[in-house]
Scaffold this motif. Structure first.
Motif, mmCIF file in Angstrom:
data_model
loop_
_atom_site.group_PDB
_atom_site.id
_atom_site.type_symbol
_atom_site.label_atom_id
_atom_site.label_comp_id
_atom_site.label_asym_id
_atom_site.label_seq_id
_atom_site.Cartn_x
_atom_site.Cartn_y
_atom_site.Cartn_z
ATOM 1 N N ALA A 148 0.829 -1.204 0.000
ATOM 2 C CA ALA A 148 0.000 0.000 0.000
ATOM 3 C C ALA A 148 0.866 1.258 0.000
ATOM 4 N N SER A 149 1.996 1.219 0.716
ATOM 5 C CA SER A 149 2.905 2.363 0.732
ATOM 6 C C SER A 149 3.504 2.616 -0.646
ATOM 7 N N HIS A 152 0.931 4.246 -2.719
ATOM 8 C CA HIS A 152 0.844 5.643 -2.310
ATOM 9 C C HIS A 152 1.975 6.463 -2.925
ATOM 10 N N ARG A 153 3.182 5.907 -2.938
ATOM 11 C CA ARG A 153 4.346 6.622 -3.453
ATOM 12 C C ARG A 153 4.218 6.923 -4.945
ATOM 13 N N PHE A 161 -7.520 6.286 -4.062
ATOM 14 C CA PHE A 161 -7.152 4.873 -4.090
ATOM 15 C C PHE A 161 -8.342 4.067 -3.592
ATOM 16 N N LEU A 219 -4.075 1.101 5.846
ATOM 17 C CA LEU A 219 -4.136 2.169 4.840
ATOM 18 C C LEU A 219 -3.568 3.472 5.393
ATOM 19 N N GLY A 223 0.133 5.805 4.534
ATOM 20 C CA GLY A 223 0.153 7.204 4.130
ATOM 21 C C GLY A 223 -1.153 7.739 3.593
ATOM 22 N N PHE A 224 -2.188 6.897 3.478
ATOM 23 C CA PHE A 224 -3.458 7.362 2.940
ATOM 24 C C PHE A 224 -4.285 8.056 4.017
ATOM 25 N N HIS A 242 -7.223 8.649 0.089
ATOM 26 C CA HIS A 242 -6.525 9.580 -0.791
ATOM 27 C C HIS A 242 -5.067 9.737 -0.371
ATOM 28 N N ALA A 243 -4.218 9.928 -1.370
ATOM 29 C CA ALA A 243 -2.786 10.114 -1.127
ATOM 30 C C ALA A 243 -2.525 11.502 -0.559
#
Length: 243
Positions: A148-149, A152-153, A161, A219, A223-224, A242-243
């Motif tokens: 997931a990270s 996000h990146r 997401f 999540l 970072g989300f 969301h990021a």
């Protein structure tokens, strides 16, 4: 977009036992030939899940969408048919499933690049949106958080997401009750009883299902921001963040 799917040589070492078990079936041509029948029978409201996913992504008007777990092509097909201006990069470790996706997508491959591999093999982006449907439950907590990270990146700030996978109560007695409900649905949909029994046993032994609270925490740790539940159907849950 590139209309051919490309292979990578990365040897990602984070595969989990459950993931390996299911990956073998996703590389079996006979099993893959009948793959589409499974999600429709085992996932209540699958078509509605695809439609809602598209609507949630459309709130931020994306143009490029990263799809992790794209094998089979059903998710991309639904999104691409609804949004003719979107393009897609689909990532999946199973080559046989990606070949199925090519057949399912047909002319929609003109807006799709398929990558055989895992999240580390995905382009760096940045992407305007991402999805991961019916996939993260193959990963244990640490690898799920890392995956997931990495999603996000690869996203622009504020990008949506959507994730949906097995997620249900895991307390004493609760897990078995929900797994029984998981099996009751395809049985009521006319699935072969022996197949249902086999699927329930495989899910009980191999999938890494957590509680919805744990999934939301993963999540956030990736970072989300503000993961919001939008889909719940027996053992399945879906979130937008969301990021």
């Amino acid at each position: 977009m590139n209309t051919e799917h490309r292979h990578t040589d990365n040897q990602h070492t984070g595969h989990q036992p459950g993931e390996r078990t299911f990956l073998r079936s996703f590389e079996d041509p006979a099993a893959v030939a009948h793959y589409a029948e499974g999600p429709r029978r085992f996932v209540p409201g699958l078509e509605a899940l695809h439609r809602m996913t598209g609507l949630l992504l459309a709130e931020r008007a994306p143009r490029t969408v990263l799809v992790l777990g794209a094998g089979g092509g059903g998710e991309i097909k639904a999104l691409a048919e609804a949004q003719p201006d979107w393009s897609f990069v689909g990532v999946d470790p199973a080559g046989e499933m990606l070949r199925l996706a090519e057949r399912v997508l047909g002319p929609l491959m003109a807006r799709t690049e398929l990558v055989q591999g895992y999240i580390d093999d995905a382009p760096e982006g940045p992407f305007d949106a991402a999805t991961c449907l019916l996939t993260l439950h193959f990963l244990e907590a640490a690898e799920r958080r890392r995956t997931a990270s990495e999603i996000h990146r690869r996203l622009r700030p504020g990008a949506p997401f959507v994730a949906a996978h097995a997620s249900f109560p895991q307390g004493p007695g609760e897990r078995d009750a929900w797994l029984d409900r998981y099996a009751a649905y395809p049985a009521a949909m006319g699935a072969d009883p022996a197949m249902v029994t086999k699927a329930r046993a495989a899910v009980a032994a191999s999938l890494n299902a957590f509680t919805p609270d744990e999934d939301e925490r993963i999540l956030r740790e990736a970072g989300f921001s503000d993961p919001a539940l939008f889909y719940a159907a027996f053992t399945w849950r879906g979130w937008v963040a969301h990021a």
